[in-house]
Design an enzyme around this catalytic site. Structure first.
Site, PDB file in Angstrom:
ATOM      1  N   TRP A  78       0.826  -1.215   0.000  1.00 18.08           N
ATOM      2  CA  TRP A  78       0.000   0.000   0.000  1.00 18.08           C
ATOM      3  C   TRP A  78       0.854   1.256   0.000  1.00 18.08           C
ATOM      4  O   TRP A  78       0.515   2.245  -0.665  1.00 18.08           O
ATOM      5  CB  TRP A  78      -0.993  -0.034   1.165  1.00 18.08           C
ATOM      6  N   ASP A 119      -1.092   6.240   6.909  1.00 16.67           N
ATOM      7  CA  ASP A 119      -2.226   5.374   6.587  1.00 16.67           C
ATOM      8  C   ASP A 119      -2.311   4.354   7.723  1.00 16.67           C
ATOM      9  O   ASP A 119      -1.409   3.544   7.900  1.00 16.67           O
ATOM     10  CB  ASP A 119      -1.959   4.674   5.247  1.00 16.67           C
ATOM     11  N   LYS A 140     -11.454  -2.390   7.789  1.00 19.84           N
ATOM     12  CA  LYS A 140     -10.597  -3.387   8.428  1.00 19.84           C
ATOM     13  C   LYS A 140     -10.870  -3.485   9.926  1.00 19.84           C
ATOM     14  O   LYS A 140     -11.012  -4.561  10.465  1.00 19.84           O
ATOM     15  CB  LYS A 140      -9.123  -3.055   8.180  1.00 19.84           C
TER      16      LYS A 140
END
Length: 360
Positions: free
Chosen positions: A101, A171, A195
């Protein structure tokens, strides 16, 4: 049918209590005669939902008044572009690449600014966090970017990078609200809710007010400008109303559980059960260096692809879902987010012991 233990990396397990509450309110939210899914985002009832959600996340994280909380759409991936667009002053940023990511975020940012990859753990399949105590960060970098918990690879920054005075952007998708943090160490904290907090469709951005450009660059799409969203209280257009409603319920659930200190203690306890077994097992091995292990995502392998596949299949039969590892790592991965009960981790370890005995 009974509920399975869902070890998915996201969309992931939600607290059963929250789901039952939402089910009770599906047809009639607090006497309105309609469910939140059907409700106008301009209604007083929804305004109260989003206001309470913001107040609760502020309370949980201790978010100072000079930070805005935005409930957005587009997933964390949309922020890969929004961040460089909104934060660019000198047009340069430092990215620390510790997984898929962060890698994607850096590549997306390069469409808008100059990206300096100041550290990476790509050399060992992202199985560790590089030393970030003395990085060569360009003086004129607008910000330093990290993905704090790496969902795919199971690593976590336990010490934040030394940004040498530059704004830190993180993040936190897969460790959101899993532990207490000092918000003031960050300029921007953001993540997809799917998540650890709520259903897919909500992205939460916590941003220091001085980082929101007051004069919006005409090249920034209206919907991606933080000023647009902040000025409108996340209601510039129709937000992901139902997702925000569930997030709000999860915030209240975390508070009821004792807040982030209690949540972190529970998460450490759950992770220890699984890691202790992996450390003593002859068959299963963790893939991450010990000091950088995530409490949320635990990848492990047997070293034999056929045995891995057999384990995943038999685990599914036994009611343990979504244990297959990401294709770049292989093997297995157990995501044990806030809502995964400790009984789920204990049951998984018992199953692993049984499987090891039968397949030794």
């Amino acid at each position: 049918m009974s509920r399975v233990y869902n070890f998915s990396a996201g969309p992931a397990v939600l607290p059963e209590e929250v789901l039952r509450e939402a089910a009770d309110e599906m047809l009639d939210y607090k006497g309105t005669g309609m469910g939140v899914m059907e409700m106008s985002h301009r209604s007083a009832a929804f305004q109260q939902i989003i206001d309470e959600a913001e107040a609760d996340i502020r309370d949980l994280y201790g978010i100072p008044d000079n930070y805005k909380v935005l409930f957005l759409q587009g997933g964390a991936s949309q922020q890969f572009a929004a961040i460089p667009m909104n934060l660019r002053k000198n047009g340069k940023a430092a990215y620390i690449v510790t997984g898929q990511w962060a890698k994607k975020a850096a590549a997306e940012a390069e469409k808008f600014i100059e990206v300096d990859r100041v550290a990476s753990s790509d050399d060992k399949t992202f199985s560790y966090i590089p030393d970030c105590s003395d990085l060569d960060i360009p003086e004129d970098a607008d910000y330093v970017y990290i993905c704090e918990n790496n969902t795919i690879y199971g690593t976590k920054y336990h010490t934040l990078p030394n940004t040498k005075g530059h704004t830190l952007v993180a993040d936190v998708s897969s460790c959101f609200l899993s532990e207490p943090i000092d918000v003031e160490k960050y300029g921007v904290i953001y993540g997809g809710a799917q998540k650890n907090i709520g259903p897919a469709g909500v992205t939460i951005v916590i941003i220091r007010e001085d980082l929101i450009p007051q004069e919006v660059d005409k090249s920034i799409p209206t919907m991606l400008a933080y000023k647009t969203q902040a000025d409108a209280g996340s209601l510039y257009n129709t937000p992901p109303c139902y997702g925000i409603y569930i997030c709000g319920k999860v915030f209240k659930w975390i508070k009821k559980m004792g807040g982030l200190t209690a949540m972190n203690e529970l998460n450490e306890k759950k992770a220890k059960i699984l890691y202790d077994y992996l450390d003593e097992s002859e068959m299963f091995k963790g893939t991450v260096v010990k000091e950088d292990r995530s409490l949320m995502n635990v990848p492990f392998v047997t070293g034999d692809e056929e045995l891995d596949a057999k384990f995943v299949a038999e685990a599914k039969e036994a009611g343990f879902e979504n244990l297959k590892g990401h294709r770049t790592v292989g093997g297995m991965r157990a995501s044990i987010y806030n809502a995964m009960p400790i009984e789920g981790v204990e049951a998984l370890v018992e199953f692993m012991k049984k499987f090891e005995k039968e397949n030794a």
